[in-house]
Design an enzyme around this catalytic site. Structure first.
Site, PDB file in Angstrom:
ATOM      1  N   THR A 132       0.815  -1.209   0.000  1.00  0.00           N
ATOM      2  CA  THR A 132       0.000   0.000   0.000  1.00  0.00           C
ATOM      3  C   THR A 132       0.850   1.261   0.000  1.00  0.00           C
ATOM      4  O   THR A 132       1.997   1.247   0.462  1.00  0.00           O
ATOM      5  CB  THR A 132      -0.891  -0.009   1.262  1.00  0.00           C
ATOM      6  OG1 THR A 132      -1.509   1.253   1.422  1.00  0.00           O
ATOM      7  CG2 THR A 132      -0.083  -0.304   2.519  1.00  0.00           C
ATOM      8  N   ASP A 133       0.248   2.361  -0.472  1.00  0.00           N
ATOM      9  CA  ASP A 133       0.944   3.656  -0.407  1.00  0.00           C
ATOM     10  C   ASP A 133       1.044   4.180   1.029  1.00  0.00           C
ATOM     11  O   ASP A 133       1.832   5.077   1.318  1.00  0.00           O
ATOM     12  CB  ASP A 133       0.256   4.700  -1.296  1.00  0.00           C
ATOM     13  CG  ASP A 133      -1.206   4.961  -0.951  1.00  0.00           C
ATOM     14  OD1 ASP A 133      -1.739   4.334  -0.007  1.00  0.00           O
ATOM     15  OD2 ASP A 133      -1.837   5.806  -1.639  1.00  0.00           O
ATOM     16  N   GLU A 134       0.242   3.600   1.942  1.00  0.00           N
ATOM     17  CA  GLU A 134       0.212   4.137   3.313  1.00  0.00           C
ATOM     18  C   GLU A 134       1.540   3.936   4.042  1.00  0.00           C
ATOM     19  O   GLU A 134       1.786   4.595   5.052  1.00  0.00           O
ATOM     20  CB  GLU A 134      -0.931   3.505   4.113  1.00  0.00           C
ATOM     21  CG  GLU A 134      -2.278   3.772   3.490  1.00  0.00           C
ATOM     22  CD  GLU A 134      -3.451   3.636   4.450  1.00  0.00           C
ATOM     23  OE1 GLU A 134      -3.223   3.543   5.669  1.00  0.00           O
ATOM     24  OE2 GLU A 134      -4.586   3.623   3.967  1.00  0.00           O
TER      25      GLU A 134
HETATM   26  P1  NAD Z   1      -9.683  -7.297   2.264  1.00  0.00           P
HETATM   27  O1  NAD Z   1      -9.666  -7.013   3.730  1.00  0.00           O
HETATM   28  O2  NAD Z   1     -10.907  -7.014   1.483  1.00  0.00           O
HETATM   29  O3  NAD Z   1      -9.326  -8.837   2.017  1.00  0.00           O
HETATM   30  C1  NAD Z   1      -8.322  -9.506   2.705  1.00  0.00           C
HETATM   31  C2  NAD Z   1      -8.506 -11.005   2.481  1.00  0.00           C
HETATM   32  O4  NAD Z   1      -7.436 -11.684   3.151  1.00  0.00           O
HETATM   33  C3  NAD Z   1      -9.798 -11.559   3.051  1.00  0.00           C
HETATM   34  O5  NAD Z   1     -10.419 -12.416   2.115  1.00  0.00           O
HETATM   35  C4  NAD Z   1      -9.372 -12.325   4.286  1.00  0.00           C
HETATM   36  O6  NAD Z   1     -10.219 -13.423   4.594  1.00  0.00           O
HETATM   37  C5  NAD Z   1      -7.975 -12.779   3.880  1.00  0.00           C
HETATM   38  N1  NAD Z   1      -7.092 -13.046   5.019  1.00  0.00           N
HETATM   39  C6  NAD Z   1      -6.919 -12.280   6.122  1.00  0.00           C
HETATM   40  N2  NAD Z   1      -6.022 -12.846   6.942  1.00  0.00           N
HETATM   41  C7  NAD Z   1      -5.613 -13.994   6.341  1.00  0.00           C
HETATM   42  C8  NAD Z   1      -4.679 -15.004   6.675  1.00  0.00           C
HETATM   43  N3  NAD Z   1      -3.985 -14.963   7.832  1.00  0.00           N
HETATM   44  N4  NAD Z   1      -4.491 -16.028   5.823  1.00  0.00           N
HETATM   45  C9  NAD Z   1      -5.209 -16.095   4.667  1.00  0.00           C
HETATM   46  N5  NAD Z   1      -6.105 -15.175   4.299  1.00  0.00           N
HETATM   47  C10 NAD Z   1      -6.301 -14.129   5.116  1.00  0.00           C
HETATM   48  O7  NAD Z   1      -8.431  -6.525   1.680  1.00  0.00           O
HETATM   49  P2  NAD Z   1      -8.244  -5.833   0.239  1.00  0.00           P
HETATM   50  O8  NAD Z   1      -8.760  -4.462   0.286  1.00  0.00           O
HETATM   51  O9  NAD Z   1      -8.701  -6.769  -0.804  1.00  0.00           O
HETATM   52  O10 NAD Z   1      -6.645  -5.737   0.194  1.00  0.00           O
HETATM   53  C11 NAD Z   1      -5.859  -6.799  -0.312  1.00  0.00           C
HETATM   54  C12 NAD Z   1      -4.387  -6.437  -0.193  1.00  0.00           C
HETATM   55  O11 NAD Z   1      -4.133  -5.237  -0.909  1.00  0.00           O
HETATM   56  C13 NAD Z   1      -3.941  -6.162   1.248  1.00  0.00           C
HETATM   57  O12 NAD Z   1      -2.646  -6.681   1.409  1.00  0.00           O
HETATM   58  C14 NAD Z   1      -3.924  -4.651   1.350  1.00  0.00           C
HETATM   59  O13 NAD Z   1      -2.975  -4.217   2.289  1.00  0.00           O
HETATM   60  C15 NAD Z   1      -3.533  -4.267  -0.061  1.00  0.00           C
HETATM   61  N6  NAD Z   1      -4.003  -2.956  -0.535  1.00  0.00           N
HETATM   62  C16 NAD Z   1      -5.334  -2.618  -0.433  1.00  0.00           C
HETATM   63  C17 NAD Z   1      -5.760  -1.398  -0.949  1.00  0.00           C
HETATM   64  C18 NAD Z   1      -7.205  -0.970  -0.883  1.00  0.00           C
HETATM   65  O14 NAD Z   1      -7.515   0.176  -1.225  1.00  0.00           O
HETATM   66  N7  NAD Z   1      -8.131  -1.836  -0.487  1.00  0.00           N
HETATM   67  C19 NAD Z   1      -4.835  -0.516  -1.562  1.00  0.00           C
HETATM   68  C20 NAD Z   1      -3.489  -0.905  -1.627  1.00  0.00           C
HETATM   69  C21 NAD Z   1      -3.086  -2.131  -1.131  1.00  0.00           C
HETATM   70  O1  DAU Z   2      -4.162   3.935   0.501  1.00  0.00           O
HETATM   71  C1  DAU Z   2      -4.383   2.560   0.388  1.00  0.00           C
HETATM   72  C2  DAU Z   2      -5.218   2.088   1.549  1.00  0.00           C
HETATM   73  O2  DAU Z   2      -6.534   2.549   1.315  1.00  0.00           O
HETATM   74  C3  DAU Z   2      -5.202   0.580   1.765  1.00  0.00           C
HETATM   75  O3  DAU Z   2      -3.898   0.179   2.087  1.00  0.00           O
HETATM   76  C4  DAU Z   2      -6.169   0.175   2.869  1.00  0.00           C
HETATM   77  O4  DAU Z   2      -6.216  -1.234   2.978  1.00  0.00           O
HETATM   78  C5  DAU Z   2      -7.535   0.704   2.518  1.00  0.00           C
HETATM   79  O5  DAU Z   2      -8.446   0.404   3.554  1.00  0.00           O
HETATM   80  C6  DAU Z   2      -7.492   2.211   2.284  1.00  0.00           C
HETATM   81  O6  DAU Z   2      -7.196   2.916   3.518  1.00  0.00           O
HETATM   82  P1  DAU Z   2      -7.938   4.306   3.898  1.00  0.00           P
HETATM   83  O7  DAU Z   2      -7.875   4.482   5.347  1.00  0.00           O
HETATM   84  O8  DAU Z   2      -7.462   5.411   3.028  1.00  0.00           O
HETATM   85  O9  DAU Z   2      -9.440   3.913   3.385  1.00  0.00           O
HETATM   86  P2  DAU Z   2     -10.873   4.115   4.056  1.00  0.00           P
HETATM   87  O10 DAU Z   2     -11.866   3.737   3.023  1.00  0.00           O
HETATM   88  O11 DAU Z   2     -10.974   3.480   5.398  1.00  0.00           O
HETATM   89  O12 DAU Z   2     -10.933   5.692   4.258  1.00  0.00           O
HETATM   90  C7  DAU Z   2     -10.748   6.585   3.165  1.00  0.00           C
HETATM   91  C8  DAU Z   2     -10.792   7.986   3.721  1.00  0.00           C
HETATM   92  O13 DAU Z   2     -12.138   8.255   4.158  1.00  0.00           O
HETATM   93  C9  DAU Z   2      -9.915   8.214   4.936  1.00  0.00           C
HETATM   94  O14 DAU Z   2      -9.375   9.525   4.884  1.00  0.00           O
HETATM   95  C10 DAU Z   2     -10.864   8.084   6.123  1.00  0.00           C
HETATM   96  C11 DAU Z   2     -12.171   8.589   5.554  1.00  0.00           C
HETATM   97  N1  DAU Z   2     -13.394   7.976   6.118  1.00  0.00           N
HETATM   98  C12 DAU Z   2     -13.485   6.611   6.157  1.00  0.00           C
HETATM   99  C13 DAU Z   2     -14.600   5.994   6.680  1.00  0.00           C
HETATM  100  C14 DAU Z   2     -14.698   4.490   6.735  1.00  0.00           C
HETATM  101  C15 DAU Z   2     -14.438   8.770   6.566  1.00  0.00           C
HETATM  102  O15 DAU Z   2     -14.373  10.012   6.502  1.00  0.00           O
HETATM  103  N2  DAU Z   2     -15.553   8.160   7.081  1.00  0.00           N
HETATM  104  C16 DAU Z   2     -15.667   6.800   7.181  1.00  0.00           C
HETATM  105  O16 DAU Z   2     -16.701   6.302   7.706  1.00  0.00           O
END
Ligand code: NAD
Ligand code: DAU
Length: 353
Positions: A132-134
């Site tokens: 992730t970018d975080e």
């Molecule tokens: P998600 O939470 O929707 O899915 C995670 C999945 O991993 C789930 O199906 C869960 O059951 C499985 N899991 C959790 N723990 C596990 C374990 N110990 N063994 C096997 N499976 C397990 O997450 P996502 O949003 O699909 O993100 C996927 C990946 O991408 C993560 O590594 C996250 O850090 C990264 N990522 C997410 C975002 C985003 O915006 N969602 C952006 C950048 C990177």
């Molecule tokens: O940047 C990549 C990341 O993006 C991933 O690594 C994470 O897995 C993914 O969850 C996401 O993280 P964020 O914290 O940016 O996403 P989230 O959707 O939780 O929140 C997006 C923005 O919106 C953040 O600034 C918090 C705000 N927010 C979120 C929720 C859930 C609100 O204002 N209200 C809310 O109820």
């Protein structure tokens, strides 16, 4: 075949669906099925022999070793993680277990497996670690976007755990020669996104007539990428990326949270207007800010474009319209993920529902 971990989650399920449609190469999907894992997202593959599902933990070394020996994948794509920042603030234990210890164990299993492969299969093997970018921390308003050279400055328990996993992946390449690729992507959105995250939560709450909780002033900035573009970037990195390298992936779409929420309300006003004619914007409520809230993320995605020729296909306008339309067309999927555990989370985070 390839081994995909976390393939029942948001990005993993989109990745598997697109992978099978794109190449047809079989996928072994290892997922623990935490609250975020949902086989309903892969329902269209129920009778498809190219998708083999195993419920299990990436940290279960005997299981992973057995799966590798039996299925002999040519690559591992590691999506499995605890992914929600707010949950990591309420309790970081599972984040440490899966994101750090789990990744360590998976890297070790991969190392043992690769060491025993014949030289040609060893040379072709890849371990792609999805991050992730975080991990880069937060940006000032006018600061340049994160490049791959930006220092790691994670601020939340979630991003700290992902940063740790990136460091492990890097070290397993540098020290042990494991052919690791790491991708650092910005915020994804699209179909099958669990409604604890901003965009699906706002859509689902709006349609349920519930408040739309904006943290703090809503001026935090995220760089949004349609999930299918993330999936195409991962395919590209897997196919042509250089082991040991990291690739930033982003959508060139910086938006404030309030802009996102306004856009969703306006689309819903058009596609599914409220009875009585009032805008969904009337449901917006400002609530307490997230502790340690990062103010801005932005990805400089020029390296992956220059070296691998990847660019996102979707604009934010086209992607968010598709996303809102998908949630309107799939109420059964939404109902399926609104379990007791989901309602407990809403109460913990937002108060009585
Ligand atoms: P998600 O939470 O929707 O899915 C995670 C999945 O991993 C789930 O199906 C869960 O059951 C499985 N899991 C959790 N723990 C596990 C374990 N110990 N063994 C096997 N499976 C397990 O997450 P996502 O949003 O699909 O993100 C996927 C990946 O991408 C993560 O590594 C996250 O850090 C990264 N990522 C997410 C975002 C985003 O915006 N969602 C952006 C950048 C990177
Ligand atoms: O940047 C990549 C990341 O993006 C991933 O690594 C994470 O897995 C993914 O969850 C996401 O993280 P964020 O914290 O940016 O996403 P989230 O959707 O939780 O929140 C997006 C923005 O919106 C953040 O600034 C918090 C705000 N927010 C979120 C929720 C859930 C609100 O204002 N209200 C809310 O109820």
């Amino acid at each position: 075949m390839i081994l995909v971990t976390g393939g029942a989650g948001f990005i993993g399920s989109n990745f598997i669906l697109d992978w099978l449609a794109d190449s047809g190469e079989p996928v072994l999907n290892l997922d623990k099925l935490t609250y975020a894992g949902n086989l309903g997202s892969l329902a269209s593959l129920r009778d498809d022999a190219r998708h083999v599902f195993v419920q299990g933990d990436i940290g279960d070394a005997p299981l992973v070793d057995r799966l590798l020996a039996t299925h002999r994948p040519r690559a591992i794509v590691n999506f499995a993680a605890e992914s929600h920042v707010d949950r990591s603030i309420h309790g970081a234990g599972e984040f440490i277990e899966t994101n750090i210890v789990g990744t360590f164990r998976l890297l070790e299993s991969a190392r043992g497996y690769v060491a025993a492969l014949p030289p040609d299969e060893q040379a072709a093997f890849r371990f792609l670690h999805v991050s992730t970018d975080e991990v880069y921390g937060t940006l000032a308003p006018a600061a340049p976007a994160f490049t791959e050279q930006h220092g790691y400055e994670p601020n939340s328990p979630y991003s700290a755990s992902k940063a740790a996993s990136d460091h492990l992946a890097r070290a397993w390449h540098h020290t042990h020669g494991l052919p690791v690729l790491t991708t650092n992507c910005s915020n994804n959105y699209g179909p099958y996104h669990f409604p604890e995250k901003l965009i699906p939560l706002m859509i689902v709450n709006a349609l349920a007539g519930k408040p739309l909780p904006v943290y703090g002033d809503g001026q935090q900035v995220r760089d949004w990428l349609y999930v299918k573009d993330h999936c195409s970037a991962i395919r590209r990195v897997l196919g042509a990326g250089q082991p040991g390298q990291t690739y930033n992936i982003g959508g060139w779409n910086e938006k404030t949270n309030l802009t996102i929420v306004h856009t969703i309300c306006d689309l819903l006003d058009e596609l599914s207007p409220r009875a009585g004619g009032q805008s969904y914007r009337a449901q917006i409520t400002h609530v307490a800010d997230r502790p340690g809230h990062d103010r801005r993320y932005a990805i400089d995605a020029r390296k992956i474009e220059r070296e691998l020729g990847w660019r996102p296909a979707e604009t934010f306008d086209s992607g968010i319209r598709k996303t809102v339309a998908w949630y309107l067309a799939n109420p059964d999927w939404v109902r399926g993920v609104q379990s007791g555990a989901y309602r407990e989370w809403l109460t913990l985070q937002y108060g009585p529902q």
